[in-house]
Design an enzyme around this catalytic site. Structure first.
Site, PDB file in Angstrom:
ATOM      1  N   ASP A 267       0.866  -1.170   0.000  1.00  0.00           N
ATOM      2  CA  ASP A 267       0.000   0.000   0.000  1.00  0.00           C
ATOM      3  C   ASP A 267       0.910   1.230   0.000  1.00  0.00           C
ATOM      4  O   ASP A 267       2.135   1.139   0.124  1.00  0.00           O
ATOM      5  CB  ASP A 267      -0.961  -0.015   1.198  1.00  0.00           C
ATOM      6  CG  ASP A 267      -2.186   0.888   0.955  1.00  0.00           C
ATOM      7  OD1 ASP A 267      -2.133   1.744   0.050  1.00  0.00           O
ATOM      8  OD2 ASP A 267      -3.194   0.752   1.669  1.00  0.00           O
TER       9      ASP A 267
HETATM   10  C1  NOJ Z   1      -4.016   3.930   0.215  1.00  0.00           C
HETATM   11  C2  NOJ Z   1      -5.200   3.016   0.413  1.00  0.00           C
HETATM   12  O1  NOJ Z   1      -5.097   2.345   1.651  1.00  0.00           O
HETATM   13  C3  NOJ Z   1      -5.366   1.987  -0.679  1.00  0.00           C
HETATM   14  O2  NOJ Z   1      -6.580   1.329  -0.503  1.00  0.00           O
HETATM   15  C4  NOJ Z   1      -5.279   2.630  -2.032  1.00  0.00           C
HETATM   16  O3  NOJ Z   1      -5.462   1.661  -3.029  1.00  0.00           O
HETATM   17  C5  NOJ Z   1      -3.937   3.312  -2.166  1.00  0.00           C
HETATM   18  N1  NOJ Z   1      -3.810   4.336  -1.158  1.00  0.00           N
HETATM   19  C6  NOJ Z   1      -3.727   3.921  -3.539  1.00  0.00           C
HETATM   20  O4  NOJ Z   1      -4.525   5.008  -3.708  1.00  0.00           O
END
Ligand code: NOJ
Length: 720
Positions: A267
């Site tokens: 993430d």
């Molecule tokens: C953080 C989030 O937790 C995740 O779900 C998301 O896909 C990513 N950012 C990318 O935007």
């Protein structure tokens, strides 16, 4: 390209090329800072070279066919190995045609329609140049304080798993290489991101391995079984180790035990965050821990690109680990057909035609109307168009009805409730007193509201949380409506008029101060692009509400977590001794939630006949048929969700009071009866034992059939 070709390509790559291939950056690195795409995490200076950017493997957040074609062409001309970029984005509940938030989709109990919504999202994304969506999010959730409850389908492992499968199938289809209308899916957030302590965003998770396997892991596994191409690591710890550096979770479980061969992406900044978590001293150690855990792509930090080559050269990391990660990325690009066609489905003309087209919006309308949950109705709904209504509140004329994770949904195109209702009713029949903000009702707004209400037969009060109050970073310690709205309810209540409350929110709320005061309450969630029309369909009886909660609504926050599949404890409350102090209960509130899992009303009534079972003995080879006849005894055609739950009366470990094992959605005309049959086999009775083995135990079981997890009829059988 064939595997030999990919291997040849890998052999041509330097360590620096490989590390860059494993990096993912946001759009501003490709199109200039003025056009970032979405920023969904902290932006730190990455300190990376221009050469590294030229060789980067993937991008996140940009969309639009013309833009992505330009970025890809520029990249292909500058990447010395001409390896196409992968374009990824968060297409969570629709691209531009926005469907209801996933929690609302969960309440539709309609996996076919959910699959169709994902297929439409994929089609709009693919034609706009995207290759991968960061969805589905399948985190099981029991705490409505967490803002990301809106992004999950709820609290039940079985229902979540069905949705996980449906979403993956909808996004990916059967043939990613040739079906240019599909995108690769990325299941997230592995693992157990939904179990953060106190419902606080990014917080510690500490679950027993038993609980993890029994409740939290099944939906990710279902996505894997459906062929999901990518998995995203979660921000939280699992057994004390942050998921992104957790070798046991990622290599031992995900890769070795479950056989996942796709791409594992961190993430946002999660590799670098191993430092503040406290398992890495610096970026180099963070890179080391992440590669050892098996993370293939680093999103938006530069630990890999800066330190992987050095770690390999010093012998701390075997180059085979890097090669394996890069090969998985190349294989995904190849599966998407990018080596032959780097632009893939990107097509500006088709984009104009397909994105947000009428056909897609009709599906959004249908899904929205099926996801609305009628929580209370004292004979006031459906409304009749001859009644005078006063439409009041912050959502009376709000375009903030798409919910979080819907950046591309064009607010400009959205019809508000006011617009839709004014179109439906003669103008004389609707007076509007909209409030500007969710946290404040000004004196003028209050006066206008009371004025409008006085002349109306029915008050339609549109209340809720702004979309900013849920979603990522949207944890709340108080899950009631904002105080100003509760005061508005009190003020209007004094008029003694019928009051229909519409709720727009991204989480189960504490509804004290609303539920008693209203004559009817319709949970609308964030219903998406066609939400206002869908609500009007339900308000006026063109659609009969059929949504059923996929997450319990607490009686009070102090109960949280409150979920239907809980244990009984050794000292359950006894109906015969409700005041016995030494039973498991609160002194001040009931144990039960305000609205249980599976609950939802209809404009009609359904009566259940006697539940019959074909046998009260089940063997490993046989099955039991459970039958019940359901009749529409009211005066509207409607849909009923007939639910089957099971309890293992005595297990090797304690078994929940009820576990959903099946459901059937019936459409019944007035007076119509239908017989529903469920089949129970031994397989459905398996669970994780104390040694984590997965099997069933012989002995007694209860099965329950009914219209929600509380109102059920019970039968018993034995597994022999
Ligand atoms: C953080 C989030 O937790 C995740 O779900 C998301 O896909 C990513 N950012 C990318 O935007």
């Amino acid at each position: 390209m064939n595997q030999r070709g990919l291997e040849k390509l890998l052999a041509e790559m330097t360590l620096e090329d490989k590390a860059a291939q494993m990096l993912q950056l946001v759009g501003s690195y490709f199109v200039g800072a003025e056009e970032d795409g979405e920023i969904t995490g902290p932006m730190e200076s990455l300190g990376i070279s221009e050469d590294a950017v030229k060789q980067v493997g993937s991008e996140l957040g940009l969309s639009g066919a013309a833009k992505l074609i330009a970025v890809q062409q520029h990249h292909m001309a500058n990447d010395k190995l001409a390896i196409p970029l992968l374009f990824m984005a968060d297409i969570i509940h629709g691209y531009k045609t926005i469907f209801p938030i996933p929690l609302a989709i969960g309440c539709a109990w309609d996996v076919e329609l959910a699959e169709q919504s994902a297929a439409i999202a994929a089609k709009e994304s693919a034609v706009s140049g995207l290759h991968v969506t960061f969805a589905p999010m399948v985190d099981l959730i029991r705490d409505p304080r967490w803002g990301r409850v809106m992004e999950s389908t709820g609290e039940d492992p079985y229902l979540n798993s069905l949705y996980a499968t449906a979403f993956v199938r909808g996004f990916q289809g059967d043939d990613l290489t040739n079906d240019l209308n599909r995108v690769a899916a990325c299941v997230k957030h592995f693992a157990a991101y939904g179990a953060g302590e106190g419902g606080r965003e990014y917080n510690t998770v500490d679950l027993s391995e038993w609980q993890l396997r029994e409740y939290y892991l099944p939906a990710y596994k279902a996505a894997l079984d459906a062929g999901v191409e990518l998995v995203m690591t979660s921000f939280n710890t699992v057994h004390g180790v942050p998921a992104t550096g957790n070798k046991k979770l990622m290599r031992d479980l995900l890769r070795d035990e479950w056989g996942f061969e796709g791409v594992l992406i961190s993430d946002w900044a999660a590799i670098m965050e191993l430092i503040p978590h406290g398992i890495a001293e610096d970026e180099k150690e963070a890179a080391l821990k992440a590669i050892l855990a098996g993370v293939d792509i680093e999103m938006m930090t530069s630990c890999y690109v800066k330190f992987l080559p050095e770690l390999v050269r010093s012998g701390e990391v075997d180059e085979a680990l890097v090669d394996e990660a890069v090969m998985r990325i190349l294989q995904l690009k190849n599966k998407l057909g990018l080596f032959e066609n780097p632009l893939r489905g990107a097509n500006p003309e088709l984009e104009q035609e397909i994105v947000y087209c009428e056909e897609h919006r009709q599906v959004a309308r249908q899904l929205a109307s099926k996801s609305l949950v009628l929580l209370k109705n004292d004979n006031v709904l459906p409304l009749s168009t001859s009644q005078h209504i006063a439409l009041i509140g912050p959502f009376a004329n709000s375009k903030d009805i798409l919910g979080s994770w819907s950046w591309r949904g064009a607010e400009g195109d959205i019809h508000t409730l006011e617009q839709v209702l004014k179109e439906k009713l003669s103008t004389a029949n609707v007076k509007v007193a909209a409030c500007e903000a969710v946290h404040e009702v000004t004196e003028t707004e209050l006066a206008q509201a009371i004025e409008a209400a006085k002349y109306a037969d029915v008050i339609v009060l549109a209340l809720g949380e702004s979309s900013e109050m849920s979603g990522e970073g949207g944890s709340r310690s108080d899950i009631r409506l904002p105080q100003a709205q509760l005061e508005l309810v009190q003020a209007l209540r004094k008029l003694n008029k019928a009051m229909v409350t519409l709720l727009f929110n991204g989480r189960p709320l504490d509804l004290h101060g609303v539920i008693e005061e209203s004559s009817a309450v319709l949970e609308c969630w964030f219903p998406g692009s066609e939400g206002a029309t869908a609500i009007s369909d339900v308000l006026y009886g063109d659609m009969n509400p059929s949504g059923r909660l996929s997450m319990s609504f607490p009686y009070a926050l102090g109960q949280v977590p409150v979920y239907y599949n809980h244990f009984q404890t050794g000292r359950p409350i006894k109906a015969s001794e409700p005041d016995n102090r030494y039973t498991s209960k609160y002194l001040d509130i009931p144990n039960e939630p305000l609205f249980p899992f599976g609950f939802g009303l209809s404009y009609t009534t359904f009566s259940y006949g006697e539940v019959t079972i074909s046998s009260d003995q089940l063997t490993k080879e046989s099955s039991i048929e459970v039958k019940v006849t359901v009749t529409n005894t009211g005066s509207y055609a409607g849909e009923e969700v007939v639910q089957l739950y099971i309890r293992d009366i005595s297990g090797e470990v304690v078994r929940p009071m009820k576990e959903l094992k099946g459901f059937k959605k019936l459409e019944l005309t007035v007076g119509e009866s239908q017989e529903v049959t469920f089949t129970i086999t031994e397989k459905q009775l398996r669970y994780h034992h104390s040694d984590l083995s997965f099997s069933s135990d012989t002995g007694q079981f209860a099965l329950f059939v009914g219209s929600n997890s509380r109102d059920v009829a019970e039968k018993r059988f034995r597994l022999v």
